[in-house]
Design an enzyme around this catalytic site. Sequence first.
Site, mmCIF file in Angstrom:
data_model
loop_
_atom_site.group_PDB
_atom_site.id
_atom_site.type_symbol
_atom_site.label_atom_id
_atom_site.label_comp_id
_atom_site.label_asym_id
_atom_site.label_seq_id
_atom_site.Cartn_x
_atom_site.Cartn_y
_atom_site.Cartn_z
ATOM 1 N N HIS A 79 0.964 -1.264 -0.023
ATOM 2 C CA HIS A 79 -0.148 -0.031 -0.162
ATOM 3 C C HIS A 79 0.855 1.216 0.193
ATOM 4 O O HIS A 79 2.057 1.253 0.399
ATOM 5 C CB HIS A 79 -0.744 0.118 1.248
ATOM 6 C CG HIS A 79 -0.348 -0.136 2.652
ATOM 7 N ND1 HIS A 79 0.491 0.921 3.118
ATOM 8 C CD2 HIS A 79 0.159 -1.278 3.532
ATOM 9 C CE1 HIS A 79 1.033 0.539 4.221
ATOM 10 N NE2 HIS A 79 0.694 -0.815 4.436
ATOM 11 N N THR A 85 0.792 3.966 12.431
ATOM 12 C CA THR A 85 -0.268 2.943 13.062
ATOM 13 C C THR A 85 -0.511 3.584 14.265
ATOM 14 O O THR A 85 0.164 4.511 14.820
ATOM 15 C CB THR A 85 0.297 1.699 13.263
ATOM 16 O OG1 THR A 85 1.500 1.533 14.044
ATOM 17 C CG2 THR A 85 0.616 0.942 12.001
ATOM 18 N N ARG A 163 -6.368 0.943 4.111
ATOM 19 C CA ARG A 163 -5.153 1.237 3.261
ATOM 20 C C ARG A 163 -4.691 0.570 2.137
ATOM 21 O O ARG A 163 -4.284 1.202 0.937
ATOM 22 C CB ARG A 163 -3.966 1.579 4.059
ATOM 23 C CG ARG A 163 -3.269 0.381 4.779
ATOM 24 C CD ARG A 163 -2.218 0.744 5.756
ATOM 25 N NE ARG A 163 -1.617 -0.369 6.476
ATOM 26 C CZ ARG A 163 -1.857 -0.518 7.767
ATOM 27 N NH1 ARG A 163 -2.785 0.344 8.379
ATOM 28 N NH2 ARG A 163 -1.309 -1.237 8.499
ATOM 29 N N ASP A 350 4.006 -4.706 3.868
ATOM 30 C CA ASP A 350 5.466 -5.111 3.995
ATOM 31 C C ASP A 350 5.923 -6.369 4.532
ATOM 32 O O ASP A 350 6.866 -7.036 3.936
ATOM 33 C CB ASP A 350 6.275 -3.912 4.668
ATOM 34 C CG ASP A 350 5.759 -3.608 5.898
ATOM 35 O OD1 ASP A 350 4.699 -4.000 6.309
ATOM 36 O OD2 ASP A 350 6.591 -2.751 6.631
#
Length: 716
Positions: A79, A85, A163, A350
């Site tokens: 994304h 976060t 996201r 990731d």
Amino acid sequence: MVAPSLAASTLFAFAASLVVVDAAGFEKRQLHSHSSRASTLPSYIANSLGPYSPYAAQRTYPSPPVGCTIDQVNILQRHGARYPTASAGKRIAASVTKLKSATSFGSSVAFAQNYTYSLGGDDLIPFGATQSYDAGVLTASRYNSLAQDTSNPPFTRTDSKQRCVDSAGNWTAGFVAGSTVVAPSPFTPLVISNAAGSNDTLDDNNCDNAVAPDDFENTWLNIFTPNITARLNAAAPGANLTGTDVLNLAELCGFDTEYFRSLSPFCGLFKQSEWAEFEYYFDLDKYYGNGYGNALGAIQGVGYVNELFSRLTNDLSYANNDQTQVNHTLDASSSTFPLGRPIYADFTHDDQITSILGAMGLKNGPTLPVTGPPVNQVWVTSQIVPFSGRLVTERLQCTGTFDGTYVRFLINDQLQAAEFCGGDKTGGARVCTMDDFIASQSYSTNNGYGEYAQGHVCSWPGTVQASDSRQSAPTPSSSGSRKFGGWQLTITSSFAVPDRLTLRSPLAAQRYTVSAATASFISTLSGFPLDSVKSRLQVKRYSSVLDCVQKTYHAEGMKGFFRGVTIPLLTITVVRTSSFSIYTGVKRLLKENQILTKDTVPSVGALGFCGGASSGILLSLGTCAFEYTKISQQLEYLLAVKRGEPFEPKGTIKGFLEGTGLYFGFYDASQAYIRKREGPPLVPHIVSTFMCGCSAGIGSWAMIYPIDLVKTKVQR
């Protein structure tokens, strides 16, 4: 007599504050593009933030070898850039608070005295939206020949994290905009649920025992941060910063800069040579978290690799035989796992890309020691999984020097050697035959040699999770717009880059109308009996509120409490929408004329008062007659009894004075006070908004109650 009014105002505040939260939610889905699409960070910082680094092509994209044509491309993309976060945001805010608590401030940290941490959490930032959009444009251009077949459009999937869903929609918008065909066929990303119990090859949440240790990166943190910590504490005595605070402030440099699109003052806290040390911290974090340093890292990427085999070979058996994270309900259907598409695009995180690279054998190099970077280091997080980072697997049909079906792999446009399948033996071409590639992946085709399903490594209680779930995808809308993942995406007719990328609920365009109608309907219907009691108490003596309620019910029944309510329920949309429109319009006008522009509680409160007062004054001119009629209807029974006349109900017309200056002044000032408070929020945003709405409603009504009493007596 004040009590019913305060209760009614609280009900209104409750409805209105919840609607304000919803409106804010609509706004969060507005993803604006920027004129500048490059990172605002200098390269030595942009290349040193690990997973928080912005995307950057690592090489110039290499053309296929002579005699080879690409006939399929599989894109696995992270994304776009996001806020921290929620948990990371709390840590960063706490470190900022510590820095601001210093007893004095040296020149290097003086800016912190007036800094307010105001970043959101989890969602994409505007820059992140453009990253995905640009990636879609690039794909349409680079693989133009594959994009020509509008009857066989790209197939896109995404993890259900918002996201990722938004990134998939923005990528799709970019692909449509970048296509050279006149009217590319619409295509809707498939959203795969990552909820507990769901199989999802685009998320790493299904391996319960795969805990990412933090001993490795923390050991390095304690090695390289003491000098930095000492320097900052000397400049800010009393702050008592730790190595963890230093890391948080370094991360804030990146987040702050990319959101506000100007270099954050926190970036200046660190020397240029120190940024490479931060990067190595992030290298250790991913390497030992989901990568080669974690025994349970690669197993979490096996499911995607098996799905990739099915796509590359048009053979569903690879996905069918997977016993790890493949969602067999979805992959069994050609509508949710089609074969034969020329372009596939999957959107993920990731950590999951790191696991997939480990399963495939890409970016495998020297082990990373905790004492510092090794010679010939291969795993560099910022070069592999930055925001919008991507792994691309291309299938090639070749004749000549290379004859047959081949594959090659690119990570952020860097062509990989792929030693595991002989790619390093093909010179600069770095291609592997399809057979050699599949043969090299026995770890995946054998389901991690049973580790995932045996229960002692990665399973849920029992063996393989059997239940699969899917979020249903909406159908494409009419020409001019498409619906992707449940959010409306507006595309300009010329397919030029739009001024804003909008991924939002279809109601977002009418959010103020919807918000006004909902708040007013709920507050009017629930608060009208209390308002009726208030009016009666103002014109007739009762021993108490309860006495008024009992006598009204005995004489008129429940209808007595709702007398005159019909028209208010029909007129609320116009009145409330007008109120908020005037309120926001006046505030915008004042700001444009540089009036009340300071970001202080008194200034924000005064600005809200001016907007609200203007709304109240203008609306009262048109609603006073309706207010008079409402009160007349509420009291007509009492007046008829007092005059000794028979009671005959009349029709109702009603308008009411909304959006008062006091209410909006209280509300905006309260919100500004909470927003400027440092540190983690004490309560969730929806609760604080509700509390601000309640206090504004109660406070403003308590102040204007005497005037309302005079008004009622005059109207009587």
